[in-house]
Design a protein around this motif. Structure first.
Motif, PDB file in Angstrom:
ATOM      1  N   TYR A  16      -1.581   0.454  -8.350  1.00  0.00           N
ATOM      2  CA  TYR A  16      -2.081  -0.352  -7.241  1.00  0.00           C
ATOM      3  C   TYR A  16      -2.852   0.487  -6.220  1.00  0.00           C
ATOM      4  O   TYR A  16      -3.692  -0.039  -5.499  1.00  0.00           O
ATOM      5  CB  TYR A  16      -0.912  -1.029  -6.517  1.00  0.00           C
ATOM      6  N   PRO A  19      -7.209   2.098  -7.005  1.00  0.00           N
ATOM      7  CA  PRO A  19      -8.452   1.424  -6.581  1.00  0.00           C
ATOM      8  C   PRO A  19      -8.700   1.552  -5.072  1.00  0.00           C
ATOM      9  O   PRO A  19      -9.858   1.589  -4.646  1.00  0.00           O
ATOM     10  CB  PRO A  19      -8.220  -0.041  -6.975  1.00  0.00           C
ATOM     11  N   LEU A  20      -7.637   1.614  -4.280  1.00  0.00           N
ATOM     12  CA  LEU A  20      -7.815   1.806  -2.841  1.00  0.00           C
ATOM     13  C   LEU A  20      -8.408   3.180  -2.561  1.00  0.00           C
ATOM     14  O   LEU A  20      -9.304   3.317  -1.721  1.00  0.00           O
ATOM     15  CB  LEU A  20      -6.482   1.647  -2.117  1.00  0.00           C
ATOM     16  N   ARG A  22     -10.296   4.915  -4.546  1.00  0.00           N
ATOM     17  CA  ARG A  22     -11.713   4.844  -4.939  1.00  0.00           C
ATOM     18  C   ARG A  22     -12.546   4.210  -3.835  1.00  0.00           C
ATOM     19  O   ARG A  22     -13.651   4.665  -3.536  1.00  0.00           O
ATOM     20  CB  ARG A  22     -11.862   4.025  -6.233  1.00  0.00           C
ATOM     21  N   ARG A  23     -11.998   3.146  -3.251  1.00  0.00           N
ATOM     22  CA  ARG A  23     -12.751   2.457  -2.196  1.00  0.00           C
ATOM     23  C   ARG A  23     -12.906   3.348  -0.963  1.00  0.00           C
ATOM     24  O   ARG A  23     -13.996   3.414  -0.373  1.00  0.00           O
ATOM     25  CB  ARG A  23     -12.020   1.152  -1.836  1.00  0.00           C
ATOM     26  N   ASP A 189      -6.634  -4.907  -6.126  1.00  0.00           N
ATOM     27  CA  ASP A 189      -8.072  -4.968  -6.392  1.00  0.00           C
ATOM     28  C   ASP A 189      -8.462  -6.437  -6.606  1.00  0.00           C
ATOM     29  O   ASP A 189      -8.553  -6.927  -7.726  1.00  0.00           O
ATOM     30  CB  ASP A 189      -8.389  -4.125  -7.629  1.00  0.00           C
ATOM     31  N   ASN A 190      -8.684  -7.133  -5.495  1.00  0.00           N
ATOM     32  CA  ASN A 190      -8.953  -8.570  -5.550  1.00  0.00           C
ATOM     33  C   ASN A 190     -10.103  -8.909  -6.487  1.00  0.00           C
ATOM     34  O   ASN A 190     -10.026  -9.873  -7.268  1.00  0.00           O
ATOM     35  CB  ASN A 190      -9.276  -9.108  -4.153  1.00  0.00           C
ATOM     36  N   ARG A 192     -11.288  -7.437  -9.107  1.00  0.00           N
ATOM     37  CA  ARG A 192     -10.953  -7.325 -10.530  1.00  0.00           C
ATOM     38  C   ARG A 192     -10.021  -8.447 -10.967  1.00  0.00           C
ATOM     39  O   ARG A 192     -10.230  -9.075 -12.007  1.00  0.00           O
ATOM     40  CB  ARG A 192     -10.308  -5.964 -10.814  1.00  0.00           C
ATOM     41  N   SER A 378      -7.509  -7.527   1.839  1.00  0.00           N
ATOM     42  CA  SER A 378      -8.190  -6.746   0.817  1.00  0.00           C
ATOM     43  C   SER A 378      -8.335  -5.285   1.218  1.00  0.00           C
ATOM     44  O   SER A 378      -7.959  -4.869   2.324  1.00  0.00           O
ATOM     45  CB  SER A 378      -9.581  -7.336   0.574  1.00  0.00           C
ATOM     46  N   TYR A 379      -8.921  -4.518   0.316  1.00  0.00           N
ATOM     47  CA  TYR A 379      -9.178  -3.111   0.592  1.00  0.00           C
ATOM     48  C   TYR A 379     -10.144  -2.915   1.758  1.00  0.00           C
ATOM     49  O   TYR A 379     -10.131  -1.864   2.408  1.00  0.00           O
ATOM     50  CB  TYR A 379      -9.741  -2.428  -0.657  1.00  0.00           C
TER      51      TYR A 379
END
Length: 398
Positions: A16, A19-20, A22-23, A189-190, A192, A378-379
């Motif tokens: 989980y 992806p955060l 990465r953002r 990751d909303n 995705r 979200s992120y």
């Protein structure tokens, strides 16, 4: 202005969180390094919660951000108790790198406390983030012992990154002023999950047929570990009560764990119809099953958050959950996108599910609202919160 130099310390690779990271790494004013104390999660590992099943995540875990693995002196140990992670390399990293801030997930491993001490000596700001809230069940003795220690600990943190409103209340309870609390919501990751659930919905009829379900049969979904705290048996008992009332529906159970044998036995003894155990399903498979569901049920007690709720909301599903699930305070609006009930109250759980089965249009409206609500959790909100915390501790920039 130089970018803020931010270090994150994690016990292990978490599907989980990747992806955060990465953002965050896409932001030109954040220079991010993520330290891992263990390769658990990246390599296949036996997950006790899933009954010891070998788990290998099927999503990218290290792409798009800088990751550093620290040697663990307890090489034979997985991530477990306080002494399972002893990574002295973090001391030299923090001394040499002189980050603007260190973000640590919790305080329950030896390495974490080593890192807090090293950061303090290096003049690095300390950000704390955890899942705890005040409704989690603990003994009176444990609460009494924890409170002064946590007051002392959080007083020495420069910022607390709150995953939700209950988590923010926890920090306030332990003396953290609002000016040091920054919302960094617990998100998935909303994009995705929405894309994969949309693709799954286009194949829903075929998937239902493959499971032997009629196209018009309403589908209840439970997806979690088959453990005592998650209470999957409560869902089966509610299904039995619905069947007794003449309310037909299918129930899909995704997961595995210590209670699976007894759950299957209950189904046989009670003569439950249209109940299917689908086993553990990985991240890329799950959204297709979310797309089949009309109602998602999470009967947990003492649940810190429950990120599965975020996931199914991305698929546009109505939620029925206990009041003890941390996520419900922010994501489940009773009567709008879901319904709540007291943990272990099978009668109330049954009534809540029945009310949605008897009013399919209302159930569909709740599903639509779930997707609308999660779009703003979200992120992107995480990035805003992290940057606000960085500006607060380094107003002059990195």
């Amino acid at each position: 202005m130089q970018p803020y130099r931010l270090a994150v310390l994690n016990s292990h690779v978490i599907q989980y969180f990747a992806p955060l990271y990465r953002r965050l790494a896409q932001e030109t004013d954040i220079d991010l390094t993520v330290y891992y104390c263990s390769r658990q999660g990246l390599d296949a590992y036996a997950d006790a919660g899933f009954g010891g099943q070998q788990i290998q995540w099927d999503v990218p875990l290290l792409e798009g951000y800088r990751a550093v693995f620290l040697d663990n002196l307890r090489q034979s140990k997985g991530v477990g108790g306080f002494w399972s992670l002893i990574n002295p390399g973090i001391l030299d990293e923090l001394r040499r790198q002189r980050y603007d801030a260190l973000w640590v997930h919790g305080h329950n491993h030896a390495t974490y406390l080593m890192a807090y001490t090293a950061a303090r000596l290096a003049g690095t700001a300390i950000f704390a983030r955890g899942e705890t809230h005040l409704l989690l069940r603990r003994s009176a003795v444990k609460r009494l012992l924890r409170r002064p220690l946590l007051h002392w600990f959080y007083a020495r943190c420069d910022a607390c990154l709150a995953i939700g409103s209950r988590n923010a209340d926890f920090y306030r309870h332990h003396g953290v002023p609002d000016r040091k609390i920054f919302p960094v919501p617990y998100a998935v990751d909303n994009a995705r999950f929405m894309a994969l659930s949309d693709a799954g919905r286009s194949r829903a009829a075929a998937l239902k047929a493959g499971l032997g379900l009629g196209s018009e049969v309403p589908v209840l979904l439970f997806a979690s570990k088959f453990t005592q705290r998650k209470h999957p048996l409560d869902v089966l008992r509610a299904k039995a009560a619905l069947q007794d009332r003449g309310l037909e529906c299918a129930l899909l159970l995704i997961g595995a764990g210590e209670q699976e044998r007894s759950l299957r036995q209950y189904c046989r003894e009670r003569g439950l119809r249209d109940v299917q155990f689908l086993g553990f399903r990985n991240q890329c498979e799950l959204p297709g099953f979310y797309a089949l569901a009309d109602i998602f049920i999470l009967p947990s007690e003492s649940e810190p958050w429950g990120l599965i709720i975020n996931e199914v909301m991305c698929a546009g599903v109505a939620i029925v959950a206990t009041e003890e699930v941390g996520a419900v305070a922010d994501l489940v609006r009773a009567g709008d996108n879901g319904l709540l009930y007291p943990a272990r109250d099978i009668g109330r759980l049954t009534d809540q599910i029945a009310s949605l089965l008897q009013d399919p249009a209302r159930c569909r409206r709740m599903g639509v609202r779930s997707r609308e609500i999660i779009a703003d959790w979200s992120y992107e909100q995480c990035v805003i919160g992290v940057k606000a915390a960085l500006r607060a501790v380094r107003p002059e920039g990195g």
